[in-house]
Structures are given as structure tokens and as C-alpha cells.
Scaffold this motif. Sequence first.
Motif, PDB file in Angstrom:
ATOM      1  N   THR A  30       0.845  -1.227  -0.007  1.00 36.83           N
ATOM      2  CA  THR A  30       0.050  -0.016  -0.043  1.00 36.83           C
ATOM      3  C   THR A  30       0.660   1.221   0.020  1.00 36.83           C
ATOM      4  OG1 THR A  30       0.013   0.062   2.467  1.00 36.83           O
ATOM      5  CG2 THR A  30      -1.838  -1.143   1.362  1.00 36.83           C
ATOM      6  N   LYS A  31       0.189   2.494  -0.265  1.00 37.71           N
ATOM      7  CA  LYS A  31       0.728   3.733  -0.356  1.00 37.71           C
ATOM      8  C   LYS A  31       0.129   4.695   0.544  1.00 37.71           C
ATOM      9  CE  LYS A  31      -0.261   5.048  -5.024  1.00 37.71           C
ATOM     10  NZ  LYS A  31       0.172   5.212  -6.106  1.00 37.71           N
ATOM     11  N   GLY A  32       0.510   5.883   0.938  1.00 35.89           N
ATOM     12  CA  GLY A  32      -0.329   6.723   1.586  1.00 35.89           C
ATOM     13  C   GLY A  32      -0.765   6.271   3.029  1.00 35.89           C
ATOM     14  N   ARG A  33      -1.207   7.224   3.881  1.00 35.07           N
ATOM     15  CA  ARG A  33      -1.637   6.979   5.299  1.00 35.07           C
ATOM     16  C   ARG A  33      -2.949   7.336   5.590  1.00 35.07           C
ATOM     17  NH1 ARG A  33       3.662   9.854   8.208  1.00 35.07           N
ATOM     18  NH2 ARG A  33       5.472   8.515   7.173  1.00 35.07           N
ATOM     19  N   GLY A  34      -3.494   6.904   6.617  1.00 33.65           N
ATOM     20  CA  GLY A  34      -4.761   6.975   7.200  1.00 33.65           C
ATOM     21  C   GLY A  34      -5.642   6.701   5.981  1.00 33.65           C
ATOM     22  N   PRO A  35      -6.647   7.802   6.213  1.00 27.80           N
ATOM     23  CA  PRO A  35      -7.654   7.869   4.992  1.00 27.80           C
ATOM     24  C   PRO A  35      -7.210   7.735   3.616  1.00 27.80           C
ATOM     25  CG  PRO A  35      -7.908  10.071   6.153  1.00 27.80           C
ATOM     26  CD  PRO A  35      -6.726   9.114   6.913  1.00 27.80           C
ATOM     27  N   LEU A  36      -6.120   8.119   3.518  1.00 26.02           N
ATOM     28  CA  LEU A  36      -5.600   8.022   1.941  1.00 26.02           C
ATOM     29  C   LEU A  36      -4.766   6.714   1.805  1.00 26.02           C
ATOM     30  CD1 LEU A  36      -4.440  11.976   1.870  1.00 26.02           C
ATOM     31  CD2 LEU A  36      -6.465  10.828   0.929  1.00 26.02           C
ATOM     32  N   ARG A  37      -4.523   6.086   2.623  1.00 27.42           N
ATOM     33  CA  ARG A  37      -4.170   4.690   2.069  1.00 27.42           C
ATOM     34  C   ARG A  37      -4.850   3.849   1.293  1.00 27.42           C
ATOM     35  NH1 ARG A  37      -2.224   0.309   6.867  1.00 27.42           N
ATOM     36  NH2 ARG A  37      -0.756  -0.961   5.498  1.00 27.42           N
ATOM     37  N   ARG A  38      -4.047   3.420   0.316  1.00 24.41           N
ATOM     38  CA  ARG A  38      -4.658   2.778  -0.848  1.00 24.41           C
ATOM     39  C   ARG A  38      -3.482   1.683  -1.397  1.00 24.41           C
ATOM     40  NH1 ARG A  38      -2.830   7.678  -1.699  1.00 24.41           N
ATOM     41  NH2 ARG A  38      -1.865   8.251  -3.716  1.00 24.41           N
ATOM     42  N   LEU A  39      -4.045   0.743  -2.175  1.00 27.75           N
ATOM     43  CA  LEU A  39      -3.428  -0.279  -2.679  1.00 27.75           C
ATOM     44  C   LEU A  39      -2.016   0.410  -3.887  1.00 27.75           C
ATOM     45  CD1 LEU A  39      -5.541  -3.130  -3.719  1.00 27.75           C
ATOM     46  CD2 LEU A  39      -4.328  -2.881  -1.779  1.00 27.75           C
ATOM     47  N   ASP A  40      -1.065  -0.116  -3.804  1.00 31.56           N
ATOM     48  CA  ASP A  40      -0.019   0.348  -4.844  1.00 31.56           C
ATOM     49  C   ASP A  40      -0.154  -0.378  -5.937  1.00 31.56           C
ATOM     50  OD1 ASP A  40       2.132   1.515  -5.969  1.00 31.56           O
ATOM     51  OD2 ASP A  40       3.576   1.588  -4.407  1.00 31.56           O
ATOM     52  N   VAL A  41      -1.075   0.102  -6.918  1.00 32.63           N
ATOM     53  CA  VAL A  41      -1.493  -0.807  -8.126  1.00 32.63           C
ATOM     54  C   VAL A  41      -0.036  -0.607  -8.959  1.00 32.63           C
ATOM     55  CG1 VAL A  41      -2.900  -0.991 -10.210  1.00 32.63           C
ATOM     56  CG2 VAL A  41      -3.773  -0.474  -7.639  1.00 32.63           C
ATOM     57  N   ALA A  42       0.520   0.401  -9.366  1.00 30.87           N
ATOM     58  CA  ALA A  42       1.616   0.730 -10.165  1.00 30.87           C
ATOM     59  C   ALA A  42       2.736  -0.425  -9.660  1.00 30.87           C
ATOM     60  CB  ALA A  42       1.948   2.024 -10.283  1.00 30.87           C
ATOM     61  N   ALA A  43       3.040  -0.514  -8.327  1.00 27.92           N
ATOM     62  CA  ALA A  43       4.177  -1.430  -8.190  1.00 27.92           C
ATOM     63  C   ALA A  43       3.975  -2.701  -8.277  1.00 27.92           C
ATOM     64  CB  ALA A  43       4.538  -0.912  -6.534  1.00 27.92           C
ATOM     65  N   MET A  44       2.712  -2.943  -7.753  1.00 30.78           N
ATOM     66  CA  MET A  44       2.304  -4.468  -8.055  1.00 30.78           C
ATOM     67  C   MET A  44       2.146  -4.936  -9.629  1.00 30.78           C
ATOM     68  SD  MET A  44      -1.031  -5.512  -5.317  1.00 30.78           S
ATOM     69  CE  MET A  44      -1.821  -3.789  -5.429  1.00 30.78           C
ATOM     70  N   ARG A  45       1.790  -3.885 -10.578  1.00 30.19           N
ATOM     71  CA  ARG A  45       1.878  -4.446 -11.861  1.00 30.19           C
ATOM     72  C   ARG A  45       3.481  -4.509 -12.414  1.00 30.19           C
ATOM     73  NH1 ARG A  45      -2.576  -0.512 -13.141  1.00 30.19           N
ATOM     74  NH2 ARG A  45      -4.244  -1.559 -13.885  1.00 30.19           N
ATOM     75  N   ALA A  46       4.294  -3.558 -12.060  1.00 35.13           N
ATOM     76  CA  ALA A  46       5.682  -3.605 -12.290  1.00 35.13           C
ATOM     77  C   ALA A  46       6.316  -4.753 -11.754  1.00 35.13           C
ATOM     78  CB  ALA A  46       6.572  -2.209 -12.074  1.00 35.13           C
ATOM     79  N   THR A  47       6.176  -4.997 -10.368  1.00 34.90           N
ATOM     80  CA  THR A  47       6.899  -6.107  -9.862  1.00 34.90           C
ATOM     81  C   THR A  47       6.210  -7.477 -10.356  1.00 34.90           C
ATOM     82  OG1 THR A  47       6.841  -4.890  -7.721  1.00 34.90           O
ATOM     83  CG2 THR A  47       7.289  -7.146  -7.532  1.00 34.90           C
ATOM     84  N   THR A  48       5.053  -7.776 -10.521  1.00 32.64           N
ATOM     85  CA  THR A  48       4.518  -8.940 -11.234  1.00 32.64           C
ATOM     86  C   THR A  48       5.292  -9.262 -12.493  1.00 32.64           C
ATOM     87  OG1 THR A  48       2.413  -8.659 -10.272  1.00 32.64           O
ATOM     88  CG2 THR A  48       2.694 -10.170 -11.888  1.00 32.64           C
TER      89      THR A  48
END
Length: 287
Positions: A121-139
Amino acid sequence: MTTPHTLGKDAPQPGTPLVALTGVAKSYGNVRALRGVSLEVHAGQITCVLGDNGAGKSTLIKIIAGLHPHDAGTYAVDGEEVRHSSPRQALDRGIATVYQDLAVVPLMPVWRNFFLGSEPTKGRGPLRRLDVAAMRATTREALARMGIDLRDVDQPIGTLSGGERQCVAIARAVHFGAKVLVLDEPTAALGVKQSGMVLKYVAAARDAGLGVVLITHNPHHAYLVGDRFVLLKRGTMSGSHLKEAITLDALTREMAGGSELDELTHELSRTPAVTEPADGADPETRA
């Protein structure tokens, strides 16, 4: 984020098995599923467990994977005796199991299934969300390191062939730091070409330094990649061999039953032929 698997200073000393089972037994009530089973899994080697249905392969997988504890014998990881009470404990020790019915969500993309349960994930608190770009690139990177070339990691994993899904599962285990990879009949429901693809990536996992346990009922597939062979029959060991000590024909014969197969062949060869009645003879009165 979890880093890919590497063999570092914490790797066991040369010659020490990553996993060693000695005289392991397991019973379910009055049913003895396993008794006296021993095997070793070494880094950079493939140990093949062969047997027909009911031989005890599934029970052995469950013990190694931490799903069921063993009743007798010893189970050691990196030379230290352990007793797993959950799959999480086995996974924390670097033992990853890929079952025949792959635990994937067919409608989710490949990258989402690759990180299922371990999403960065990236961000904190209510702005925390899945790091989609990192997951795509890492995959993409993890698959490429294993030599797996998929058209698009955004495609639903359910659109991949059975062989491709198995390969993604293998790459995932390698990426998330597995030291031991247990594969449950990965080629059982696959054709010749897809089976060859999966065996190629099984060998790639071995070459990456993992110890691999390949469960199969196909001696030809086992002999292509295996370094050690353990044969099970009705919950007991019927043989244990290094590759250099046994031929494919001998391995196939031993798995098929050896003397039992000879006896069956002899019985079938003695079956009397059915003869037709002589010309003009009454079928009702023939001897």
C-alpha cells in the motif's frame, strides 16, 4: 515490499537438508494414512514423491505444508526439529505449497492474484490505498526473471491456460522468498505441451536455489527433472532412490508394482481363448 528469494548468509550449511522427514507417521482415527516415511529436500534439488491414488501423497503434502501435524517421527527444517500447527508457520519458515486446485480468483487480473493476501500500500490514514503501479511492475519483473512471458498482467488470470497459471504460482512462491516449494500434481490435468512448460519452470525454481518437492503419479515427468525419488504405496515407502542409482524403466516398473505386474501379466496370458463352435454344431449342445 517483500524481496525476491536469494540464498544469503542464513542459508543452511552445505549438505544440510532444507527439509528432512524421518520415520513420519500419521493416522486419522483407526486409519493409518502414513507410516515410516522419510525424505530429504536439498537446496537446488528436486525430490519427487510418486504414488498412485491412495498412496498417501496428499497426507504427506499436508504435513510438510503445516496443515496437519505428524503423529510420529521427526520433521526438521534447516536441521532444527519443528512441529507446525498451521500453514502460516510453515510459510514463515520458507515452505510454500502450490496445490493442484490453485487458489486464485479467476476474474481478478494476474497482478492482483500474484499479490493476493500480501498487497503493498501507499499513503497514510484515510488516503492509504493499494499501490497498483508497484504491483503491476513487480509482477512483470518477477515473471520475466523466471522466463515467463505473459501477454498482459492485466488480463484475468482465469483466461490463462492451466500451465500458465501453474507457472505464475511458481514465480509467486520464488518472489516471496520460499526456500522450499511443494508442488501438488502440477501436470496432472495438463496436455503434453503445457506439462513441458510447467516442468521447465519447476527446473527454473530449482536453479534459483530452492528445494522442490514434486508430487506426481507420472514417472516420466519425475525422471525428467528429479534428483531424488520417494515411492509411496498404501501409506508406506516402497522405495527411495537417487537419480544416478535408478533408470526410468526401473522407476516406472517399481511404481507400477514390479512383481505384482508380472503376476498380472502371467494371469492374463493364461486366460483361455473363446472358441467358436464347429461348422454344423448346435451351439446349445457344445461342450
